[in-house]
Design a protein around this motif. Sequence first.
Motif, PDB file in Angstrom:
ATOM      1  N   MET A   1       0.839  -1.194   0.000  1.00 18.35           N
ATOM      2  CA  MET A   1       0.000   0.000   0.000  1.00 18.35           C
ATOM      3  C   MET A   1       0.881   1.254   0.000  1.00 18.35           C
ATOM      4  SD  MET A   1      -2.623   1.975   0.183  1.00 18.35           S
ATOM      5  CE  MET A   1      -3.867   0.697   0.029  1.00 18.35           C
ATOM      6  N   ASN A   2       0.599   2.165  -0.912  1.00 19.24           N
ATOM      7  CA  ASN A   2       1.283   3.452  -0.944  1.00 19.24           C
ATOM      8  C   ASN A   2       0.603   4.387   0.062  1.00 19.24           C
ATOM      9  OD1 ASN A   2       1.887   6.236  -1.695  1.00 19.24           O
ATOM     10  ND2 ASN A   2       2.902   5.357  -3.494  1.00 19.24           N
ATOM     11  N   ILE A   3       1.275   4.644   1.170  1.00 18.89           N
ATOM     12  CA  ILE A   3       0.669   5.422   2.245  1.00 18.89           C
ATOM     13  C   ILE A   3       0.456   6.868   1.833  1.00 18.89           C
ATOM     14  CG2 ILE A   3       0.912   6.207   4.631  1.00 18.89           C
ATOM     15  CD1 ILE A   3       0.287   3.234   4.346  1.00 18.89           C
ATOM     16  N   ASP A   4       1.357   7.431   1.026  1.00 20.20           N
ATOM     17  CA  ASP A   4       1.162   8.809   0.551  1.00 20.20           C
ATOM     18  C   ASP A   4      -0.160   8.927  -0.206  1.00 20.20           C
ATOM     19  OD1 ASP A   4       3.568   9.440   1.651  1.00 20.20           O
ATOM     20  OD2 ASP A   4       4.646   9.673  -0.238  1.00 20.20           O
ATOM     21  N   ASN A   5      -0.417   7.967  -1.085  1.00 21.41           N
ATOM     22  CA  ASN A   5      -1.674   7.991  -1.829  1.00 21.41           C
ATOM     23  C   ASN A   5      -2.879   7.836  -0.907  1.00 21.41           C
ATOM     24  OD1 ASN A   5      -0.285   8.305  -4.224  1.00 21.41           O
ATOM     25  ND2 ASN A   5      -0.416   6.151  -4.815  1.00 21.41           N
ATOM     26  N   LEU A   6      -2.737   7.000   0.111  1.00 19.51           N
ATOM     27  CA  LEU A   6      -3.829   6.796   1.048  1.00 19.51           C
ATOM     28  C   LEU A   6      -4.117   8.073   1.841  1.00 19.51           C
ATOM     29  CD1 LEU A   6      -5.907   5.050   2.478  1.00 19.51           C
ATOM     30  CD2 LEU A   6      -4.068   4.179   3.941  1.00 19.51           C
ATOM     31  N   LEU A   7      -3.075   8.753   2.284  1.00 14.63           N
ATOM     32  CA  LEU A   7      -3.276  10.000   3.018  1.00 14.63           C
ATOM     33  C   LEU A   7      -3.948  11.046   2.131  1.00 14.63           C
ATOM     34  CD1 LEU A   7       0.090  10.237   4.987  1.00 14.63           C
ATOM     35  CD2 LEU A   7      -2.156   9.650   5.911  1.00 14.63           C
ATOM     36  N   ARG A   8      -3.558  11.077   0.863  1.00 15.49           N
ATOM     37  CA  ARG A   8      -4.200  12.032  -0.056  1.00 15.49           C
ATOM     38  C   ARG A   8      -5.663  11.656  -0.297  1.00 15.49           C
ATOM     39  NH1 ARG A   8      -0.639  15.590  -1.531  1.00 15.49           N
ATOM     40  NH2 ARG A   8       1.573  15.037  -1.629  1.00 15.49           N
ATOM     41  N   GLU A   9      -5.938  10.368  -0.302  1.00 15.30           N
ATOM     42  CA  GLU A   9      -7.328   9.938  -0.438  1.00 15.30           C
ATOM     43  C   GLU A   9      -8.144  10.374   0.784  1.00 15.30           C
ATOM     44  OE1 GLU A   9      -9.964   5.925  -1.431  1.00 15.30           O
ATOM     45  OE2 GLU A   9      -7.797   5.737  -1.021  1.00 15.30           O
ATOM     46  N   CYS A  10      -7.555  10.273   1.966  1.00 13.61           N
ATOM     47  CA  CYS A  10      -8.228  10.740   3.180  1.00 13.61           C
ATOM     48  C   CYS A  10      -8.466  12.242   3.113  1.00 13.61           C
ATOM     49  CB  CYS A  10      -7.403  10.383   4.408  1.00 13.61           C
ATOM     50  SG  CYS A  10      -7.319   8.615   4.781  1.00 13.61           S
ATOM     51  N   LEU A  11      -7.477  12.976   2.633  1.00 11.15           N
ATOM     52  CA  LEU A  11      -7.601  14.427   2.477  1.00 11.15           C
ATOM     53  C   LEU A  11      -8.755  14.778   1.547  1.00 11.15           C
ATOM     54  CD1 LEU A  11      -5.969  17.117   3.183  1.00 11.15           C
ATOM     55  CD2 LEU A  11      -4.784  16.745   1.027  1.00 11.15           C
ATOM     56  N   THR A  12      -8.803  14.117   0.406  1.00 15.30           N
ATOM     57  CA  THR A  12      -9.867  14.359  -0.566  1.00 15.30           C
ATOM     58  C   THR A  12     -11.229  13.978  -0.001  1.00 15.30           C
ATOM     59  OG1 THR A  12      -8.325  13.966  -2.390  1.00 15.30           O
ATOM     60  CG2 THR A  12     -10.666  13.797  -2.887  1.00 15.30           C
ATOM     61  N   THR A  13     -11.259  12.881   0.751  1.00 15.05           N
ATOM     62  CA  THR A  13     -12.517  12.418   1.352  1.00 15.05           C
ATOM     63  C   THR A  13     -13.063  13.449   2.327  1.00 15.05           C
ATOM     64  OG1 THR A  13     -11.906  10.092   1.086  1.00 15.05           O
ATOM     65  CG2 THR A  13     -13.564  10.607   2.752  1.00 15.05           C
ATOM     66  N   ILE A  14     -12.200  14.004   3.166  1.00 20.30           N
ATOM     67  CA  ILE A  14     -12.653  15.012   4.124  1.00 20.30           C
ATOM     68  C   ILE A  14     -13.166  16.243   3.387  1.00 20.30           C
ATOM     69  CG2 ILE A  14     -11.922  16.576   5.975  1.00 20.30           C
ATOM     70  CD1 ILE A  14      -9.882  14.327   6.730  1.00 20.30           C
ATOM     71  N   ASP A  15     -12.444  16.682   2.373  1.00 18.39           N
ATOM     72  CA  ASP A  15     -12.913  17.827   1.581  1.00 18.39           C
ATOM     73  C   ASP A  15     -14.301  17.564   1.008  1.00 18.39           C
ATOM     74  OD1 ASP A  15     -11.011  19.846   1.797  1.00 18.39           O
ATOM     75  OD2 ASP A  15      -9.729  18.971   0.240  1.00 18.39           O
ATOM     76  N   SER A  16     -14.504  16.365   0.494  1.00 17.55           N
ATOM     77  CA  SER A  16     -15.787  16.043  -0.137  1.00 17.55           C
ATOM     78  C   SER A  16     -16.920  15.960   0.885  1.00 17.55           C
ATOM     79  CB  SER A  16     -15.679  14.722  -0.901  1.00 17.55           C
ATOM     80  OG  SER A  16     -15.577  13.613  -0.019  1.00 17.55           O
ATOM     81  N   MET A  17     -16.585  15.713   2.153  1.00 21.24           N
ATOM     82  CA  MET A  17     -17.596  15.559   3.200  1.00 21.24           C
ATOM     83  C   MET A  17     -17.933  16.865   3.906  1.00 21.24           C
ATOM     84  SD  MET A  17     -16.676  11.919   5.057  1.00 21.24           S
ATOM     85  CE  MET A  17     -15.316  12.644   5.983  1.00 21.24           C
ATOM     86  N   MET A  18     -17.288  17.962   3.529  1.00 23.79           N
ATOM     87  CA  MET A  18     -17.472  19.202   4.278  1.00 23.79           C
ATOM     88  C   MET A  18     -18.936  19.637   4.416  1.00 23.79           C
ATOM     89  SD  MET A  18     -14.873  20.255   5.858  1.00 23.79           S
ATOM     90  CE  MET A  18     -15.309  21.958   6.227  1.00 23.79           C
ATOM     91  N   HIS A 109       6.639   4.176  11.797  1.00 23.99           N
ATOM     92  CA  HIS A 109       5.795   5.231  11.240  1.00 23.99           C
ATOM     93  C   HIS A 109       5.826   5.196   9.714  1.00 23.99           C
ATOM     94  CE1 HIS A 109       5.077   9.609  10.131  1.00 23.99           C
ATOM     95  NE2 HIS A 109       3.964   9.264  10.750  1.00 23.99           N
ATOM     96  N   GLN A 110       4.640   5.217   9.110  1.00 26.20           N
ATOM     97  CA  GLN A 110       4.522   5.191   7.657  1.00 26.20           C
ATOM     98  C   GLN A 110       4.150   6.556   7.075  1.00 26.20           C
ATOM     99  OE1 GLN A 110       5.058   2.031   5.931  1.00 26.20           O
ATOM    100  NE2 GLN A 110       5.900   1.789   7.996  1.00 26.20           N
ATOM    101  N   GLY A 111       3.388   7.338   7.821  1.00 30.32           N
ATOM    102  CA  GLY A 111       2.998   8.648   7.314  1.00 30.32           C
ATOM    103  C   GLY A 111       1.952   9.285   8.199  1.00 30.32           C
ATOM    104  N   SER A 112       1.902  10.616   8.167  1.00 30.84           N
ATOM    105  CA  SER A 112       0.942  11.363   8.964  1.00 30.84           C
ATOM    106  C   SER A 112       0.363  12.513   8.162  1.00 30.84           C
ATOM    107  CB  SER A 112       1.594  11.902  10.244  1.00 30.84           C
ATOM    108  OG  SER A 112       1.815  10.866  11.178  1.00 30.84           O
ATOM    109  N   LEU A 113      -0.808  12.966   8.600  1.00 29.88           N
ATOM    110  CA  LEU A 113      -1.526  14.054   7.943  1.00 29.88           C
ATOM    111  C   LEU A 113      -2.113  14.979   8.988  1.00 29.88           C
ATOM    112  CD1 LEU A 113      -3.074  15.406   5.507  1.00 29.88           C
ATOM    113  CD2 LEU A 113      -4.885  13.717   5.938  1.00 29.88           C
ATOM    114  N   LEU A 114      -1.886  16.281   8.834  1.00 30.81           N
ATOM    115  CA  LEU A 114      -2.591  17.320   9.567  1.00 30.81           C
ATOM    116  C   LEU A 114      -3.389  18.121   8.555  1.00 30.81           C
ATOM    117  CD1 LEU A 114       0.180  18.744  11.955  1.00 30.81           C
ATOM    118  CD2 LEU A 114      -1.449  16.895  12.408  1.00 30.81           C
TER     119      LEU A 114
END
Length: 234
Positions: A1-18, A109-114
């Motif tokens: 699993m590419n964690i960078d891509n997953l974090l970006r997917e989470c970012l996009t998901t939150i934006d879409s749920m606003m 640690h694989q990656g983090s997002l704020l």
Amino acid sequence: MNIDNLLRECLTTIDSMMPQIMERRFQIQYKPDGSPVTDADRFIEDRLHALLQTRLPGLHFVGEESFDFQSGGQSGYFALLDPIDGTENFCSGLKEWGVSLGIWKDGIHQGSLLMMPELGEHLMTGDSTSALRSRITGFSSSYHDDIAVGIRDAIEYRVTGCAVYNIYNVVRGSFARFVNPKGAYAWDLLPGVMLALEHGCLVRVNDADYHGQFLEPDRKYRVDIRNRHNLHPG
């Protein structure tokens, strides 16, 4: 699993749920400790938990609003989420609130997002940052006598009520330092702390130099984070 891509997917998901998040903003309850929780907190946590489960086989998930953790070494994938850090700000109509997400595998640690959705700001593992230079110290809004001393001695200070906002600004150099002497749980701090280390910040946890070891979510931690270009004396 590419964690960078997953974090970006989470970012996009939150934006879409606003729109759905904002609809739930003022549906507020209070926990036994008196802190607020909104339907938006639970909505974000449920949606991201479901997304992460589909992407990370055997995921062990810890979120602030569905806390379930067994202490000890964790094998496989582990995700730590604070769906809304700064809920008091959020349910008061302020924009200084954020989402904090970190992912580990076999304790590494694989990656983090704020992310601060209403401010249009985010930082994730691998991103570059500016090299701003500030004299401002950010303090936790959880009162401790050391904060009064720090405010007295600081050149400039801010109390914003959101660890995501504070740590993000230390990493980018808009704050010289962030101090929480009373302590907060790992979901409030750990993803941001890992990003601070990635960007060369000086980090102390519980009054000792910190080098990236996993912080278990069932206890609180005091933190002191300084930007590598810290202009604040002391």
